[in-house]
Design a protein around this motif. Structure first.
Motif, PDB file in Angstrom:
ATOM      1  N   ILE A  88       0.851  -1.187   0.000  1.00 49.89           N
ATOM      2  CA  ILE A  88       0.000   0.000   0.000  1.00 49.89           C
ATOM      3  C   ILE A  88       0.884   1.233   0.000  1.00 49.89           C
ATOM      4  O   ILE A  88       1.634   1.476   0.949  1.00 49.89           O
ATOM      5  CB  ILE A  88      -0.934   0.005   1.225  1.00 49.89           C
ATOM      6  CG1 ILE A  88      -1.843  -1.229   1.201  1.00 49.89           C
ATOM      7  CG2 ILE A  88      -1.769   1.282   1.263  1.00 49.89           C
ATOM      8  CD1 ILE A  88      -2.619  -1.442   2.486  1.00 49.89           C
ATOM      9  N   VAL A  89       0.827   2.013  -1.073  1.00 55.50           N
ATOM     10  CA  VAL A  89       1.667   3.207  -1.183  1.00 55.50           C
ATOM     11  C   VAL A  89       0.840   4.484  -1.262  1.00 55.50           C
ATOM     12  O   VAL A  89       1.397   5.580  -1.233  1.00 55.50           O
ATOM     13  CB  VAL A  89       2.603   3.115  -2.413  1.00 55.50           C
ATOM     14  CG1 VAL A  89       3.582   1.969  -2.253  1.00 55.50           C
ATOM     15  CG2 VAL A  89       1.824   2.980  -3.713  1.00 55.50           C
ATOM     16  N   VAL A  90      -0.479   4.353  -1.387  1.00 55.68           N
ATOM     17  CA  VAL A  90      -1.364   5.519  -1.449  1.00 55.68           C
ATOM     18  C   VAL A  90      -2.243   5.514  -0.200  1.00 55.68           C
ATOM     19  O   VAL A  90      -2.897   4.514   0.109  1.00 55.68           O
ATOM     20  CB  VAL A  90      -2.245   5.507  -2.709  1.00 55.68           C
ATOM     21  CG1 VAL A  90      -3.154   6.735  -2.737  1.00 55.68           C
ATOM     22  CG2 VAL A  90      -1.377   5.466  -3.965  1.00 55.68           C
ATOM     23  N   SER A  91      -2.267   6.622   0.518  1.00 55.00           N
ATOM     24  CA  SER A  91      -3.026   6.721   1.768  1.00 55.00           C
ATOM     25  C   SER A  91      -4.524   6.770   1.512  1.00 55.00           C
ATOM     26  O   SER A  91      -4.989   7.311   0.503  1.00 55.00           O
ATOM     27  CB  SER A  91      -2.602   7.959   2.549  1.00 55.00           C
ATOM     28  OG  SER A  91      -1.235   7.895   2.895  1.00 55.00           O
ATOM     29  N   GLU A  92      -5.268   6.201   2.455  1.00 58.25           N
ATOM     30  CA  GLU A  92      -6.723   6.273   2.457  1.00 58.25           C
ATOM     31  C   GLU A  92      -7.161   6.949   3.756  1.00 58.25           C
ATOM     32  O   GLU A  92      -6.337   7.290   4.598  1.00 58.25           O
ATOM     33  CB  GLU A  92      -7.330   4.875   2.336  1.00 58.25           C
ATOM     34  CG  GLU A  92      -6.915   4.116   1.082  1.00 58.25           C
ATOM     35  CD  GLU A  92      -7.503   4.666  -0.210  1.00 58.25           C
ATOM     36  OE1 GLU A  92      -8.542   5.358  -0.144  1.00 58.25           O
ATOM     37  OE2 GLU A  92      -6.923   4.417  -1.283  1.00 58.25           O
ATOM     38  N   MET A  93      -8.464   7.119   3.941  1.00 61.51           N
ATOM     39  CA  MET A  93      -8.957   7.870   5.096  1.00 61.51           C
ATOM     40  C   MET A  93      -8.506   7.251   6.416  1.00 61.51           C
ATOM     41  O   MET A  93      -8.077   7.948   7.330  1.00 61.51           O
ATOM     42  CB  MET A  93     -10.492   7.942   5.039  1.00 61.51           C
ATOM     43  CG  MET A  93     -11.082   8.847   6.086  1.00 61.51           C
ATOM     44  SD  MET A  93     -10.689  10.582   5.785  1.00 61.51           S
ATOM     45  CE  MET A  93     -11.460  11.336   7.219  1.00 61.51           C
ATOM     46  N   GLY A  94      -8.594   5.935   6.524  1.00 61.92           N
ATOM     47  CA  GLY A  94      -8.254   5.281   7.777  1.00 61.92           C
ATOM     48  C   GLY A  94      -6.899   4.613   7.784  1.00 61.92           C
ATOM     49  O   GLY A  94      -6.541   3.953   8.761  1.00 61.92           O
ATOM     50  N   PRO A  99       6.609   5.911   3.386  1.00 59.83           N
ATOM     51  CA  PRO A  99       7.632   5.574   2.394  1.00 59.83           C
ATOM     52  C   PRO A  99       8.220   4.193   2.626  1.00 59.83           C
ATOM     53  O   PRO A  99       8.335   3.723   3.753  1.00 59.83           O
ATOM     54  CB  PRO A  99       8.695   6.659   2.604  1.00 59.83           C
ATOM     55  CG  PRO A  99       7.988   7.775   3.278  1.00 59.83           C
ATOM     56  CD  PRO A  99       6.907   7.152   4.105  1.00 59.83           C
ATOM     57  N   ASP A 100       8.590   3.574   1.526  1.00 57.25           N
ATOM     58  CA  ASP A 100       9.289   2.292   1.595  1.00 57.25           C
ATOM     59  C   ASP A 100      10.592   2.499   2.366  1.00 57.25           C
ATOM     60  O   ASP A 100      11.339   3.430   2.087  1.00 57.25           O
ATOM     61  CB  ASP A 100       9.592   1.806   0.170  1.00 57.25           C
ATOM     62  CG  ASP A 100      10.093   0.380   0.135  1.00 57.25           C
ATOM     63  OD1 ASP A 100      10.861   0.003   1.035  1.00 57.25           O
ATOM     64  OD2 ASP A 100       9.710  -0.352  -0.797  1.00 57.25           O
ATOM     65  N   PRO A 101      10.887   1.643   3.336  1.00 56.78           N
ATOM     66  CA  PRO A 101      12.135   1.789   4.106  1.00 56.78           C
ATOM     67  C   PRO A 101      13.382   1.809   3.231  1.00 56.78           C
ATOM     68  O   PRO A 101      14.411   2.353   3.622  1.00 56.78           O
ATOM     69  CB  PRO A 101      12.129   0.555   5.018  1.00 56.78           C
ATOM     70  CG  PRO A 101      10.694   0.169   5.123  1.00 56.78           C
ATOM     71  CD  PRO A 101      10.081   0.502   3.805  1.00 56.78           C
ATOM     72  N   CYS A 102      13.265   1.248   2.028  1.00 50.92           N
ATOM     73  CA  CYS A 102      14.426   1.201   1.125  1.00 50.92           C
ATOM     74  C   CYS A 102      14.677   2.527   0.406  1.00 50.92           C
ATOM     75  O   CYS A 102      15.719   2.707  -0.220  1.00 50.92           O
ATOM     76  CB  CYS A 102      14.238   0.083   0.100  1.00 50.92           C
ATOM     77  SG  CYS A 102      14.135  -1.551   0.830  1.00 50.92           S
ATOM     78  N   LYS A 103      13.717   3.450   0.480  1.00 53.20           N
ATOM     79  CA  LYS A 103      13.898   4.733  -0.195  1.00 53.20           C
ATOM     80  C   LYS A 103      14.967   5.564   0.494  1.00 53.20           C
ATOM     81  O   LYS A 103      15.187   5.449   1.702  1.00 53.20           O
ATOM     82  CB  LYS A 103      12.579   5.526  -0.200  1.00 53.20           C
ATOM     83  CG  LYS A 103      11.567   5.033  -1.241  1.00 53.20           C
ATOM     84  CD  LYS A 103      10.388   5.989  -1.296  1.00 53.20           C
ATOM     85  CE  LYS A 103       9.416   5.588  -2.403  1.00 53.20           C
ATOM     86  NZ  LYS A 103       8.303   6.550  -2.523  1.00 53.20           N
ATOM     87  N   SER A 107      13.906  11.110  -0.928  1.00 57.21           N
ATOM     88  CA  SER A 107      12.580  10.672  -1.360  1.00 57.21           C
ATOM     89  C   SER A 107      11.601  10.699  -0.204  1.00 57.21           C
ATOM     90  O   SER A 107      10.434  11.058  -0.358  1.00 57.21           O
ATOM     91  CB  SER A 107      12.652   9.263  -1.951  1.00 57.21           C
ATOM     92  OG  SER A 107      13.466   9.242  -3.101  1.00 57.21           O
ATOM     93  N   LYS A 108      12.095  10.334   0.997  1.00 57.70           N
ATOM     94  CA  LYS A 108      11.220  10.332   2.164  1.00 57.70           C
ATOM     95  C   LYS A 108      10.772  11.747   2.520  1.00 57.70           C
ATOM     96  O   LYS A 108       9.608  11.988   2.841  1.00 57.70           O
ATOM     97  CB  LYS A 108      11.934   9.705   3.352  1.00 57.70           C
ATOM     98  CG  LYS A 108      12.151   8.196   3.209  1.00 57.70           C
ATOM     99  CD  LYS A 108      12.837   7.635   4.444  1.00 57.70           C
ATOM    100  CE  LYS A 108      13.074   6.136   4.315  1.00 57.70           C
ATOM    101  NZ  LYS A 108      13.731   5.580   5.512  1.00 57.70           N
ATOM    102  N   VAL A 109      11.690  12.705   2.462  1.00 58.98           N
ATOM    103  CA  VAL A 109      11.359  14.102   2.773  1.00 58.98           C
ATOM    104  C   VAL A 109      10.325  14.637   1.798  1.00 58.98           C
ATOM    105  O   VAL A 109       9.346  15.288   2.183  1.00 58.98           O
ATOM    106  CB  VAL A 109      12.628  14.974   2.760  1.00 58.98           C
ATOM    107  CG1 VAL A 109      12.239  16.451   2.844  1.00 58.98           C
ATOM    108  CG2 VAL A 109      13.540  14.604   3.919  1.00 58.98           C
ATOM    109  N   ILE A 110      10.503  14.355   0.501  1.00 54.44           N
ATOM    110  CA  ILE A 110       9.555  14.813  -0.524  1.00 54.44           C
ATOM    111  C   ILE A 110       8.169  14.217  -0.252  1.00 54.44           C
ATOM    112  O   ILE A 110       7.146  14.893  -0.347  1.00 54.44           O
ATOM    113  CB  ILE A 110      10.047  14.428  -1.933  1.00 54.44           C
ATOM    114  CG1 ILE A 110      11.321  15.207  -2.284  1.00 54.44           C
ATOM    115  CG2 ILE A 110       8.951  14.702  -2.957  1.00 54.44           C
ATOM    116  CD1 ILE A 110      11.162  16.708  -2.313  1.00 54.44           C
ATOM    117  N   THR A 111       8.146  12.942   0.108  1.00 58.04           N
ATOM    118  CA  THR A 111       6.879  12.274   0.399  1.00 58.04           C
ATOM    119  C   THR A 111       6.182  12.922   1.586  1.00 58.04           C
ATOM    120  O   THR A 111       4.972  13.170   1.565  1.00 58.04           O
ATOM    121  CB  THR A 111       7.098  10.778   0.677  1.00 58.04           C
ATOM    122  OG1 THR A 111       7.772  10.198  -0.448  1.00 58.04           O
ATOM    123  CG2 THR A 111       5.775  10.059   0.897  1.00 58.04           C
TER     124      THR A 111
END
Length: 545
Positions: A88-94, A99-103, A107-111
Motif C-alpha cells: 500500500i503506497v497511497v493513503s486512504e482515510m483510515g 515511504p518504503d524503508p528502502c527509499k 525521497s522520504k522528505v519529498i513524500t
C-alpha cells in the motif's frame, strides 16, 4: 454467523451465467452495477479500515429472464501504484501509507512534504453516479473514475477541481425530470472562506464530446459556520422547490489533516463529533438559489443517508437515518470488526426520523409551527428567527434506504432498507410503510444482505408496483451468492439468480435500464436511474482519503 470483512476477493471479468430459480418479470431488463471495497492486503501491508479497501465493481445484467454476472477491480492510479509496488503506497482515510524503508532520505522528505496538502486517492469504492451520459465510480474526494458500465473497464480519471472549486464531494447525487444531475461539495479555505457548493451537471452529451463536468454550473453556496472545521456529509435532500442540507457537528479539522502524515496518524483521526454543538438544517429555495430566512436547527446527530424529502401544505418534510454519535465509523476498523461481531456487541443502532420545516414562521415565540396532522415532529419558534426542530421516530435499526425514485422529492409511503437491528451487518431487508409504520421483512437464513434497490414497473400506478433487487452473500462461500428479486408489493421472493462466486460486501449501486428493449412508455425515472441517491454497505466517508 460472521462476515469476514478483511478477506481479499477475486475478480471475475468474464461474464458468468447465473442459474435462475423462479421467474424474472419480462419487463425487467438492464444492468445493476454495485461498488464496494474488495482488496484489503497487498504484500506485507494491509488496510486498517474496511472503507479503505480497493474498489471492486460487480454487475448483474438481466435480459429475457436470464442473468449474467461479472466483477472487476477499478484500475485507477491508486490500484496500479499499489499493485506495482506490491504494498500500500497511497493513503486512504483510515490508513496512512508511509515511504518504503528502502527509499533514500531525499525521497522520504519529498513524500512527507507532499502530504501537507494531500493529493487524495482515486480509489473510488463508494458509489456509481451518472453525469450526462457517462457513468463514474465515486468516493468523496475530488477524483472520480469514468467506467464502461457494461464491461466494467476503467476509463478516464476526472478531477472535480478542474471544473469546480470543491475539494470534497458527496457520493450521492440527485436527478431531475430533464435528466440533469445535482451534487454537493465543500470548498475549503478559498480566499479565506469555506463553503458548501451545490452544483448542476446538464444531462445528455456535450456537442463537442467534452466531459459533462465542463458544463457544470454552481446553483448556490452555503457558508460554513467555521473556516477550518467543515461538516462531513454523505448526502442531501431535494424536493421540487427546495434543497435540504444538514450541517452536522461531525467535523473535519483541516489543520490537523494537513499535519496528520507528519504526526503519524490517519486522516480519520482528524474527524470529530462535537456532541455539544447543534445540527443546522439549511433549506435552500431552488428558484431564488438562496436560503430561506428561517434558521432551523436540532440537537447533535450524525446523518449519512437521507430517505426522501417532500413538500406538503406549507411544510418541507424530510426523513433521514441518524445516529447519536460517530461510533459507526469506528466500528469498521478491521481489527475492531473481528472483536465486535460477537453476540454481546454494544451497537449504536440507527434511527429513521422525520423532521418537518414550516415554510412560514408566523406565530408566537414558543409555538409549534408544524400543522400537519400525520406527524408528531415539531418545530418550535424561538427568538431571532430560530426554529428548534424535533424529529418523529419512524423506526429503528434500519439503514441504506431506497425508495421508488419516481417519488423522490414527492410525498411517498414506502422505503426499502437493510435491517441492522443487532449489528451493522444486515441479515434481513425490510419494506417500511411510513403511513402505517408497519414493516415486512425478508430473511434468507445464513446470508448477508446488501442495499435493496427498487425498480418500478413501467406504467405502474401504485408506488410499490415493481421489484426489489438485492445482492445476497452466502455465509458459506462455497455455496456462492445470488441476486434476489422480490415483489415490491408483497415483498415475497419472485426469483433468485445463483452465481458460483464468493461475493464481496458492496456499498452503493445504480440500475441502468436496457436501452435496446422496445419502448413501453418509460417515464423519466425509468430512463435515468432508479437507484442512485440512497445507499449500500458503506454508510459514508470510506474514501475521503
Amino acid at each position: 454467523m460472521q462476515y469476514d470483512y478483511s478477506k481479499n476477493k477475486d475478480e471475475h471479468p468474464e461474464p458468468i451465467n447465473a442459474d435462475v430459480k423462479g421467474l424474472i418479470p419480462e419487463w425487467l431488463q438492464g444492468t445493476l452495477i454495485r461498488n464496494g471495497p474488495g482488496l484489503f492486503s497487498l504484500g506485507e501491508t494491509r488496510y486498517n479500515h474496511w472503507f479503505d479497501g480497493m474498489a471492486l465493481l460487480h454487475s448483474f445484467t438481466i435480459k429475457k429472464g436470464e442473468v449474467t454476472y461479472r466483477s472487476k477491480y477499478l484500475q485507477g492510479d491508486t490500484y496500479n501504484s499499489n499493485m506495482q509496488a506490491n504494498r500500500i503506497v497511497v493513503s486512504e482515510m483510515g490508513t496512512m501509507a508511509y515511504p518504503d524503508p528502502c527509499k533514500n532520505i531525499f525521497s522520504k522528505v519529498i513524500t512527507f512534504l507532499s502530504h501537507t496538502i494531500p493529493d487524495f486517492t482515486d480509489n473510488c469504492a463508494n458509489n456509481i453516479i451518472k453525469y450526462g451520459n457517462d457513468y463514474h465510480a465515486t468516493s468523496e474526494t475530488n477524483y472520480i473514475r469514468k467506467i464502461d458500465p457494461m464491461t466494467l473497464e476503467t476509463q478516464e480519471k476526472v478531477d472535480y477541481l478542474k471544473y469546480l472549486p470543491v475539494n470534497i464531494v458527496a457520493s450521492h447525487t440527485h436527478y431531475d425530470k430533464e435528466g440533469n444531475s445535482y451534487s454537493m461539495g465543500t470548498c475549503i479555505a478559498e480566499k479565506g472562506k469555506t463553503k458548501y457548493t451545490l452544483f448542476k451537471v446538464p444531462g445528455g452529451s456535450g456537442s463537442d464530446g467534452s466531459p459533462p463536468l465542463k458544463s457544470a454550473e454552481v446553483v448556490c453556496t452555503v457558508p460554513c459556520r467555521s473556516l477550518l472545521t467543515p461538516s462531513y456529509y454523505h448526502s442531501f435532500g431535494m424536493t421540487d422547490n427546495y434543497f435540504v442540507f444538514i450541517e452536522q457537528p461531525l467535523k473535519l479539522d483541516v489543520l490537523k489533516m494537513a499535519t496528520a502524515y507528519l504526526r503519524g496518524v490517519n486522516w480519520a483521526s482528524c474527524m470529530k463529533f462535537h456532541a455539544e454543538d447543534s445540527t443546522l438544517i439549511h433549506l435552500i429555495d431552488r428558484k431564488t438559489k438562496k436560503e430561506v430566512g428561517i434558521k432551523f436547527y436540532t440537537g447533535a446527530m450524525a446523518v449519512y443517508h437521507q430517505v426522501n424529502a417532500f413538500e406538503d401544505d406549507g411544510h418541507v418534510v424530510f426523513d433521514v437515518i441518524c445516529y447519536d454519535d460517530n461510533s459507526l465509523y469506528e466500528m469498521f476498523y478491521l481489527d475492531k470488526l473481528k472483536e465486535q461481531m460477537g453476540a454481546d456487541t454494544m451497537y449504536c443502532k440507527p434511527k429513521c426520523k422525520r423532521f418537518v420545516l414550516p415554510l412560514s414562521d408566523m406565530g408566537e415565540t414558543g409555538e409549534d409551527l408544524v400543522k400537519l396532522k400525520y406527524t408528531t415532529a415539531s418545530a418550535v419558534k424561538e427568538k431571532e428567527g430560530k426554529v428548534l426542530c424535533q424529529g418523529e421516530g419512524l423506526c429503528d435499526g434500519v439503514e441504506l434506504p431506497r425508495i421508488n425514485y419516481n417519488f423522490n422529492g414527492k410525498k411517498y409511503r414506502y422505503s426499502y432498507m437493510c435491517c441492522v437491528d443487532i449489528s451493522p451487518v444486515a441479515t434481513k431487508i425490510v419494506k417500511f410503510d411510513a403511513e402505517t409504520k408497519q414493516k415486512i421483512e425478508w430473511t434468507g437464513g445464513d446470508c448477508f444482505s446488501s442495499e435493496p434497490v427498487f425498480i418500478p414497473r413501467p406504467d405502474a400506478v401504485d408506488e410499490d408496483d415493481g421489484v426489489v433487487l438485492t445482492c445476497i452473500i452466502n455465509a458459506k462461500p462455497v455455496q456462492g451468492g445470488f441476486l434476489l428479486v422480490l415483489d415490491g408489493k408483497s415483498f415475497k421472493e419472485v426469483a433468485r439468480a445463483c452465481i458460483d462466486v464468493d461475493f464481496h460486501m458492496d456499498m452503493h449501486g445504480y440500475f441502468i435500464p436496457d436501452s435496446t428493449t422496445p419502448p413501453v412508455s418509460l417515464n423519466f425515472r425509468d430512463k435515468v436511474a432508479f437507484s442512485n441517491f440512497h445507499g449500500s454497505n458503506c454508510f459514508f466517508l470510506g474514501h475521503l482519503s
